[in-house]
Design an enzyme around this catalytic site. Sequence first.
Site, mmCIF file in Angstrom:
data_model
loop_
_atom_site.group_PDB
_atom_site.id
_atom_site.type_symbol
_atom_site.label_atom_id
_atom_site.label_comp_id
_atom_site.label_asym_id
_atom_site.label_seq_id
_atom_site.Cartn_x
_atom_site.Cartn_y
_atom_site.Cartn_z
ATOM 1 N N ASP A 80 15.406 4.344 4.680
ATOM 2 C CA ASP A 80 15.945 4.575 6.022
ATOM 3 C C ASP A 80 15.239 5.742 6.714
ATOM 4 O O ASP A 80 15.307 6.882 6.247
ATOM 5 C CB ASP A 80 17.432 4.881 5.938
ATOM 6 C CG ASP A 80 18.222 3.745 5.298
ATOM 7 O OD1 ASP A 80 17.738 3.153 4.315
ATOM 8 O OD2 ASP A 80 19.338 3.473 5.764
ATOM 9 N N ASN A 98 22.287 -1.605 9.807
ATOM 10 C CA ASN A 98 23.502 -1.551 10.618
ATOM 11 C C ASN A 98 23.282 -0.801 11.929
ATOM 12 O O ASN A 98 23.938 -1.098 12.938
ATOM 13 C CB ASN A 98 24.652 -0.932 9.820
ATOM 14 C CG ASN A 98 24.370 0.462 9.317
ATOM 15 O OD1 ASN A 98 23.432 0.661 8.544
ATOM 16 N ND2 ASN A 98 25.157 1.443 9.731
ATOM 17 N N HIS A 99 22.328 0.132 11.972
ATOM 18 C CA HIS A 99 22.082 0.847 13.231
ATOM 19 C C HIS A 99 21.280 -0.007 14.210
ATOM 20 O O HIS A 99 21.514 0.066 15.422
ATOM 21 C CB HIS A 99 21.417 2.190 12.965
ATOM 22 C CG HIS A 99 22.382 3.212 12.462
ATOM 23 N ND1 HIS A 99 23.109 4.031 13.292
ATOM 24 C CD2 HIS A 99 22.773 3.515 11.201
ATOM 25 C CE1 HIS A 99 23.903 4.811 12.571
ATOM 26 N NE2 HIS A 99 23.707 4.511 11.288
ATOM 27 N N HIS A 158 15.530 6.509 10.301
ATOM 28 C CA HIS A 158 16.442 7.117 11.279
ATOM 29 C C HIS A 158 15.718 8.015 12.283
ATOM 30 O O HIS A 158 16.144 9.143 12.562
ATOM 31 C CB HIS A 158 17.536 7.919 10.572
ATOM 32 C CG HIS A 158 18.680 7.078 10.083
ATOM 33 N ND1 HIS A 158 19.477 6.329 10.927
ATOM 34 C CD2 HIS A 158 19.165 6.859 8.838
ATOM 35 C CE1 HIS A 158 20.398 5.701 10.232
ATOM 36 N NE2 HIS A 158 20.226 5.994 8.947
ATOM 37 N N HIS A 203 20.598 2.306 3.144
ATOM 38 C CA HIS A 203 21.962 2.451 3.668
ATOM 39 C C HIS A 203 22.814 3.538 3.041
ATOM 40 O O HIS A 203 23.563 4.190 3.747
ATOM 41 C CB HIS A 203 22.687 1.104 3.578
ATOM 42 C CG HIS A 203 24.035 1.084 4.230
ATOM 43 N ND1 HIS A 203 24.217 1.391 5.562
ATOM 44 C CD2 HIS A 203 25.270 0.790 3.741
ATOM 45 C CE1 HIS A 203 25.498 1.285 5.869
ATOM 46 N NE2 HIS A 203 26.160 0.928 4.783
ATOM 47 N N ASP A 223 17.502 0.542 9.508
ATOM 48 C CA ASP A 223 17.861 1.850 10.054
ATOM 49 C C ASP A 223 16.628 2.696 10.344
ATOM 50 O O ASP A 223 16.519 3.851 9.938
ATOM 51 C CB ASP A 223 18.824 2.596 9.132
ATOM 52 C CG ASP A 223 20.254 2.069 9.238
ATOM 53 O OD1 ASP A 223 20.480 1.098 9.987
ATOM 54 O OD2 ASP A 223 21.147 2.640 8.583
#
Length: 237
Positions: free
Chosen positions: A12, A66-67, A14, A168, A40
């Site tokens: 991830d 999920n983001h 981000h 995640h 993500d």
Amino acid sequence: MARRDRTVIVGDVHGCRSELEWLLELVRFGTGDRLVFVGDLVARGPDSLGVLALAREKGAVVVRGNHEERVLRERAIGRGGELASRPHRALAEALRPADWVLLETSPLTLPLPEHGLTVVHGGVDPTRALDDQDASTLLNARHARDAAGKKVLWGEVYGGPEQLVFGHNAIEKLQLHPFATGLDTGCVYGGRLTALVLEAGELLPADLEARRARLVSVPAERVWFEPGTAERGKGES
């Protein structure tokens, strides 16, 4: 001389573009190598648009996280929707057409048969076959129940036979289970950004120490997002 024709699977990101650039430099990512993200890429960090641009530049395959799902949902809701999350709404308004194509075409699962694995973002219900998982589980799963009914990490009770690589769950950081490898090492929270690097045609090692030897990581430049901070309401993650 740099190695070629490898698969580099990154945890991830981000929005941590600087750390991603550093990681790709460290693994000597080059022409012929394949870049895969566990999802993500966006939100919480400093440069989501830059990460998406880099992913497109490298021809990466992005598994939906999920983001990404939340940003797509924000666009579907429209301005002023009850579910609006301010940071995700702002990101949705800033995305360019090419960014939307990348997000909209992101799969929930990515089989990599040449490596004997499948990439997902969150996880699976260990009691169901991989092709019988619902979208919410694939995007959000962290836990399952063991034989005694105790809540445990899903990777602890997942018995394969398919090897899964996922992200995640930054709270647990690196996860090495017999049939599951978790790469979210919490870069945006001040942890590390981690990649799994496999040679062309190399099967993911069953031996956990051999698997660990194929991991490369770099430290975060700083804490970009405080763990436990919610963008909207209670329980967002």
